[in-house]
Design an enzyme around this catalytic site. Structure first.
Site, PDB file in Angstrom:
ATOM      1  N   GLY A 183     -11.471 -21.230 116.366  1.00 24.13           N
ATOM      2  CA  GLY A 183     -12.665 -20.930 115.587  1.00 24.13           C
ATOM      3  C   GLY A 183     -12.473 -19.897 114.497  1.00 24.13           C
ATOM      4  N   ASP A 184     -11.451 -19.064 114.640  1.00 22.43           N
ATOM      5  CA  ASP A 184     -11.126 -18.073 113.613  1.00 22.43           C
ATOM      6  C   ASP A 184      -9.618 -17.865 113.626  1.00 22.43           C
ATOM      7  OD1 ASP A 184     -11.390 -16.213 111.587  1.00 22.43           O
ATOM      8  OD2 ASP A 184     -12.120 -14.592 112.890  1.00 22.43           O
ATOM      9  N   LEU A 185      -8.896 -18.976 113.461  1.00 21.94           N
ATOM     10  CA  LEU A 185      -7.440 -18.963 113.641  1.00 21.94           C
ATOM     11  C   LEU A 185      -6.750 -18.422 112.394  1.00 21.94           C
ATOM     12  CD1 LEU A 185      -5.443 -19.768 115.892  1.00 21.94           C
ATOM     13  CD2 LEU A 185      -5.050 -21.895 114.648  1.00 21.94           C
ATOM     14  N   CYS A 186      -7.016 -17.152 112.123  1.00 22.72           N
ATOM     15  CA  CYS A 186      -6.400 -16.458 110.996  1.00 22.72           C
ATOM     16  C   CYS A 186      -5.196 -15.661 111.500  1.00 22.72           C
ATOM     17  CB  CYS A 186      -7.409 -15.539 110.326  1.00 22.72           C
ATOM     18  SG  CYS A 186      -8.818 -16.438 109.614  1.00 22.72           S
ATOM     19  N   ASN A 189      -5.416 -12.743 113.966  1.00 25.78           N
ATOM     20  CA  ASN A 189      -5.837 -12.994 115.341  1.00 25.78           C
ATOM     21  C   ASN A 189      -4.757 -13.658 116.178  1.00 25.78           C
ATOM     22  OD1 ASN A 189      -8.408 -11.930 114.915  1.00 25.78           O
ATOM     23  ND2 ASN A 189      -9.229 -13.884 114.213  1.00 25.78           N
TER      24      ASN A 189
END
Length: 264
Positions: A183-186, A189
């Site tokens: 969902g926020d695979l930056c 992270n």
């Protein structure tokens, strides 16, 4: 709650962590073993960024499915806030300034992690982050003034919340290729071993759930493509998509999910 929780860990030094945009308060607890992190957020129904109980559930689900993630030491809530404390993971963020000879290996590790997450049993995942949920949240966030209109991507600079919503509706995909998404695979992270470039863990999993695979790969590629970062850039974003599986990438969905991220 901050002071109450501190009294439970009197031998640790509490250092605020300013990375991330969730709005929760994160502290790094050092000086005593085990090394820990504490995350505290006010109770705010309707604001998924503050749903720490949901994030703790997601951490436990990931660990139960073999994905390295921070182990919960304790979790709780009271009338004003929610919190959890986790053990620290080894490794450094993928967003660090990696030596040139390691950068493609870092990107390949990220692509491998994305494939692994997306290969988890989607029917076994209890967390729904499909468009019915996320577009509804996007509308709520605009109405509640939770969208930072001063921190939009360059292509959306100066846009109002209503204009963002109108474009979201206009470009919404007709179908979703559902997988388990972070969902926020930056890169910030994702943690890696600094010597081997192997994945050591994922953090900030509050948006994990069943969603179209582009909810992950659109954000990863966008962050790798930012050429202000001298250690990544367009060639690395392209390499990520190739290693993930270029045949699965749909350009229109990439654009849509990057727009959707503006609301969170």
């Amino acid at each position: 709650m901050d002071s109450t929780l501190r009294r439970k860990y009197p031998h640790h030094e509490w250092t605020p962590v300013n990375e991330g945009d969730s709005g929760a308060f994160v502290y790094h607890l050092t000086g005593h073993l085990p090394e820990l992190y504490a995350k505290i957020a006010p109770r705010a129904p309707g604001n998924s960024a503050f749903d720490l109980a949901g994030e703790a559930d997601r951490l436990e689900w990931l660990i139960g499915h073999g994905i390295p993630a921070p182990r919960i030491v304790e979790r709780g809530e009271d009338s004003t806030c929610t919190w959890f404390v986790t053990e620290a993971l080894p490794g450094v963020p993928a967003s660090e300034e990696w030596p040139e000879h390691q950068r493609f290996a870092v990107v390949e590790a990220i692509a491998g992690l994305a494939r692994t997450l997306h290969g988890l049993p989607v029917d076994d995942c209890p967390f729904d982050r499909g468009l019915t949920v996320t577009v509804t949240e996007a509308r709520h966030n605009v109405r509640a003034g939770l969208v930072d209109l001063d921190d939009l991507q360059e292509e959306h600079e100066g846009w109002s919340g209503d204009r963002l919503l109108a474009e979201l509706d206009r470009t919404r995909p007709e179908t979703e290729d559902l997988v388990v998404c972070h969902g926020d695979l930056c890169p910030n992270n994702i943690l890696l071993d600094p010597d081997t470039c192997e994945i050591t863990g994922v953090i900030d999993v509050g948006r994990l759930g069943r969603a179209d695979r582009h909810a992950d790969i659109a954000l990863t590629a966008r962050e790798l493509d930012i050429d202000e970062d001298p250690w990544f850039g367009p060639a690395y974003a392209e390499h990520f998509l190739e290693r993930y599986g270029a045949q699965r990438v749909e350009k229109d969905k990439m654009t849509f999910y990057q727009l959707l991220d503006e609301f969170f």
